[in-house]
Design a protein around this motif. Structure first.
Motif, short mmCIF file in Angstrom:
data_model
loop_
_atom_site.label_atom_id
_atom_site.label_comp_id
_atom_site.label_asym_id
_atom_site.label_seq_id
_atom_site.Cartn_x
_atom_site.Cartn_y
_atom_site.Cartn_z
N LYS A 18 16.02 -28.38 95.68
CA LYS A 18 17.16 -29.02 96.39
C LYS A 18 18.43 -28.93 95.58
O LYS A 18 19.54 -28.95 96.13
N LYS A 19 18.27 -28.84 94.28
CA LYS A 19 19.44 -28.71 93.41
C LYS A 19 20.27 -27.48 93.82
O LYS A 19 21.49 -27.48 93.76
N TRP A 20 19.58 -26.43 94.22
CA TRP A 20 20.30 -25.21 94.62
C TRP A 20 20.58 -25.16 96.12
O TRP A 20 21.61 -24.68 96.55
N THR A 21 19.65 -25.66 96.94
CA THR A 21 19.81 -25.49 98.40
C THR A 21 20.70 -26.57 99.01
O THR A 21 21.19 -26.40 100.12
N GLN A 22 20.89 -27.66 98.30
CA GLN A 22 21.62 -28.82 98.86
C GLN A 22 21.05 -29.21 100.21
O GLN A 22 21.78 -29.46 101.17
N GLN A 23 19.76 -29.17 100.30
CA GLN A 23 18.97 -29.56 101.48
C GLN A 23 19.03 -28.58 102.65
O GLN A 23 18.45 -28.83 103.70
N PRO A 27 19.69 -21.41 100.12
CA PRO A 27 20.81 -21.84 99.26
C PRO A 27 22.11 -21.23 99.79
O PRO A 27 22.14 -20.05 100.11
N SER A 30 27.57 -19.51 97.26
CA SER A 30 28.60 -20.21 96.47
C SER A 30 29.40 -19.18 95.71
O SER A 30 28.89 -18.54 94.79
N ASN A 63 25.08 -21.56 92.09
CA ASN A 63 23.77 -22.03 92.57
C ASN A 63 23.02 -20.95 93.36
O ASN A 63 21.79 -20.92 93.36
#
Ligand SMILES: Cc1ncc(COP(=O)(O)O)c(C=O)c1O
Length: 397
Positions: A18-23, A27, A30, A63
């Motif tokens: 989730k750190k990379w996909t932001q939910q 991903p 960016s 990300n």
């Protein structure tokens, strides 16, 4: 602890923290050159962790890149993955990161042509000497090692001639002399050969091929073990290697269907290869998954599967007959690549022009085929008509 997830599940989940996909499922792309910081503390933290996936400056990645790098390590192994604008850059930067003037490297005789050219034209100019070795050399690689040998480079299977190398034996012997072992693992992709379980230190992918899978992006990767990762990462970074997040996004998207695509490529290529093996025009088929390919026993021992790329040696042929075969193809296009969804064909009349360690004695010219995801019967009919055109020229002579 070893990750016990089944491969198909891993392909779907790899890199999707989730750190990379932001939910989001994928991903986001960016884009960044500048990363901005609100406090000295934040900036200090980013600087201290810049080599470890902290947002720092665009060239170190965002990300999107970090997600793909994680995915590659989860699938191929190693501790880190460096990204490059193409497979060739991954190869040259991996080698450059581990040689200096006066060194000697061992390069497989069946390497991809630009890999050879890099050795002959760039490394030679830097005072790094290359010895080419027969892909089937096995234990005798020991005789070629010198006190100044620093890199052993493998490509398995080899380009065009498709010999499968005995990677564990070559790696074991190289390691006795502290030599860094690099492998062009593109044919296997990150899922059909686990390089780090077979003694490789750095594994290279032309992600351009099966990872991207749609013939529309150039990208390279090099995953490395603990021994080599820091040096590979820092040297590649200092040589300015960075990649577009759009390209990386597409590679990550391609990765999700890699397992199913490869299984279909495998089924199709084996069907076409077995049909070819029975043809009177064919001397033998060089498909790693078939016994007529040199090193087939290493394929059986070390690989989890194959794909759509193999070669076939004809009994006879010449430029005019091959041109007749190639010019009329309906489903096979000619193109200097492979790994996309489409079928491709290339002819080589003289594989020995790229061989210096050991010449090949083939009955006739070689065709390299990439069997795509089309219907196999359509592909076989296309090849059948191609052979008719080839035969028409040969019998008229
Ligand atoms: C085995 C192999 N390695 C490396 C490459 C180079 O990849 P790229 O075209 O992305 O530079 C290729 C390209 O055809 C290849 O076939």
């Amino acid at each position: 602890m070893a990750d016990k997830k089944a491969l198909d599940t891993k392909i779907i989940t790899a890199g999707r923290s989730k750190k990379w996909t932001q939910q989001l499922v994928n991903p986001p792309v960016s884009r960044a050159s500048t990363i901005v910081f609100d406090s000295v503390e934040e900036m200090k933290h980013a600087t201290a962790n810049r080599a470890n996936k902290a947002l720092f400056y665009g060239r170190r990645g965002t990300n999107t890149h970090f997600a793909f790098q994680d995915a590659m390590v989860e699938l191929e192994g190693g501790v880190g993955c460096a990204l490059y604008p193409c497979g060739t850059a991954a190869i040259s930067n991996a080698i450059l990161s581990f040689v200096k003037t006066g060194d000697h490297i061992l390069m497989v005789d069946g390497a991809y042509e630009p890999t050879r050219d890099f050795c002959d034209k760039v490394l030679a100019k830097m005072g790094v000497e290359t010895t080419y070795y027969d892909p089937m050399i096995g234990e005798e690689i020991r005789d070629l090692i010198r006190p100044n040998t620093t890199v052993l480079f493998l490509e398995s299977p080899c380009s065009i001639t498709m010999e499968v190398q005995d990677v564990p034996t070559l790696a074991r012997i190289a390691h006795e002399s502290d030599i860094v072992v690099m492998l062009d693992n593109t044919w296997a992709s990150p899922i059909n050969f686990q390089p780090f379980e077979h003694g490789v230190d750095i594994s290279i992918q032309a992600a351009t091929k099966y990872i991207v899978g749609h013939s529309d992006v150039m990208l390279g990767t090099a995953t490395a073990n603990e021994r080599c990762w820091d040096q590979l990462r820092e040297h590649s970074y200092l040589m300015g290697q960075c990649t577009s997040p759009d390209d990386v996004y597409l590679a990550m998207r391609g990765l999700r269907t890699l397992g199913v695509r490869l299984r279909q490529h495998q089924e199709n290529s084996l069907k076409v290869a077995r049909w070819l093996a029975e043809r009177p025009e064919v001397d033998h088929v060089r498909h790693p998954a078939l016994p007529s390919c040199e090193g087939h026993e290493f394929y059986l021992r070390d690989f989890k599967g194959c794909n759509g790329l193999f070669s076939v040696v004809l009994n006879r042929g010449n430029t005019e007959a091959l041109t007749a075969l190639l010019d009329g193809m309906e489903h096979f296009s000619m193109g200097y690549s492979w790994g996309g969804f489409e079928s491709l064909i290339l002819a080589s009349e003289d594989v020995n022009k790229l061989r210096t360690a050991k010449k090949k004695h083939f009955a006739g010219p070689i065709l390299r085929l990439h069997i795509g995801l089309e219907d196999c019967d359509d592909l076989i009919r296309d090849l059948e008509k191609g052979f008719e055109r080839l035969n028409a020229v040969l019998t008229a002579e």
